[in-house]
Design a protein around this motif. Structure first.
Motif, PDB file in Angstrom:
ATOM      1  N   SER A  10      -0.983   5.518   4.124  1.00 18.31           N
ATOM      2  CA  SER A  10      -0.053   4.796   4.975  1.00 18.31           C
ATOM      3  C   SER A  10       0.620   5.765   5.924  1.00 18.31           C
ATOM      4  N   THR A  11       0.801   5.353   7.165  1.00 15.68           N
ATOM      5  CA  THR A  11       1.444   6.220   8.140  1.00 15.68           C
ATOM      6  C   THR A  11       2.910   5.872   8.336  1.00 15.68           C
ATOM      7  N   VAL A  32      -0.208  -5.024  -4.798  1.00 17.27           N
ATOM      8  CA  VAL A  32      -0.115  -6.016  -3.721  1.00 17.27           C
ATOM      9  C   VAL A  32       0.551  -5.397  -2.495  1.00 17.27           C
ATOM     10  N   TYR A  33       1.617  -4.641  -2.723  1.00 16.91           N
ATOM     11  CA  TYR A  33       2.312  -3.998  -1.604  1.00 16.91           C
ATOM     12  C   TYR A  33       1.379  -3.028  -0.876  1.00 16.91           C
ATOM     13  N   ASP A  37       0.279  -3.234   2.944  1.00 17.19           N
ATOM     14  CA  ASP A  37       0.670  -2.134   3.821  1.00 17.19           C
ATOM     15  C   ASP A  37      -0.530  -1.560   4.575  1.00 17.19           C
ATOM     16  N   GLU A  38      -1.682  -1.559   3.928  1.00 14.01           N
ATOM     17  CA  GLU A  38      -2.882  -1.009   4.553  1.00 14.01           C
ATOM     18  C   GLU A  38      -3.634  -2.035   5.402  1.00 14.01           C
ATOM     19  N   ASP A  50      -8.133 -11.917  -3.806  1.00 15.79           N
ATOM     20  CA  ASP A  50      -9.513 -11.433  -3.685  1.00 15.79           C
ATOM     21  C   ASP A  50      -9.566  -9.913  -3.539  1.00 15.79           C
ATOM     22  N   ARG A  51      -8.679  -9.347  -2.741  1.00 10.42           N
ATOM     23  CA  ARG A  51      -8.692  -7.901  -2.491  1.00 10.42           C
ATOM     24  C   ARG A  51      -8.172  -7.086  -3.665  1.00 10.42           C
ATOM     25  N   THR A  52      -7.230  -7.630  -4.415  1.00 10.16           N
ATOM     26  CA  THR A  52      -6.645  -6.884  -5.522  1.00 10.16           C
ATOM     27  C   THR A  52      -7.324  -7.178  -6.856  1.00 10.16           C
TER      28      THR A  52
END
Length: 95
Positions: A10-11, A32-33, A37-38, A50-52
């Motif tokens: 993360s930037t 989840v955060y 964030d990404e 789905d992503r987690t």
């Protein structure tokens, strides 16, 4: 995680209190955060599940906890007002 930790990819630099609030969250809420964030755009609960690889119920619980401490914001989907999209909240970098 230090206040300006960017080792996760993360930037965004975070204030110390925001990091402390995130540190106090459950592992599922942290996951989840991080996914939010990404992400380059807001995500629905289904997309987050789905992503987690978390169940929808766990994802909803994590989102509720993150919203309670103002780390995540919710907005209505423009194409389906019955659904919501989530994204990380803007962090005050002047603290």
């Amino acid at each position: 995680m230090s206040p300006a930790d960017t080792s996760t990819g993360s930037t965004i630099e975070r204030s110390y209190s925001d990091c402390e609030q995130l540190r106090d969250q459950s592992p599922s809420a942290k996951l989840v955060y991080r996914v939010l964030d990404e992400s380059e755009s807001p995500l629905t609960t289904r997309a987050l599940s789905d992503r987690t690889l978390l169940s929808p119920r766990t994802t909803r619980y994590a989102l509720r906890r993150l919203r309670e401490v103002n780390l995540v914001i919710r907005q209505t989907c423009p194409d389906d007002p019955r659904q919501y999209r989530y994204q990380t909240a803007e962090i005050d970098r002047t603290r």
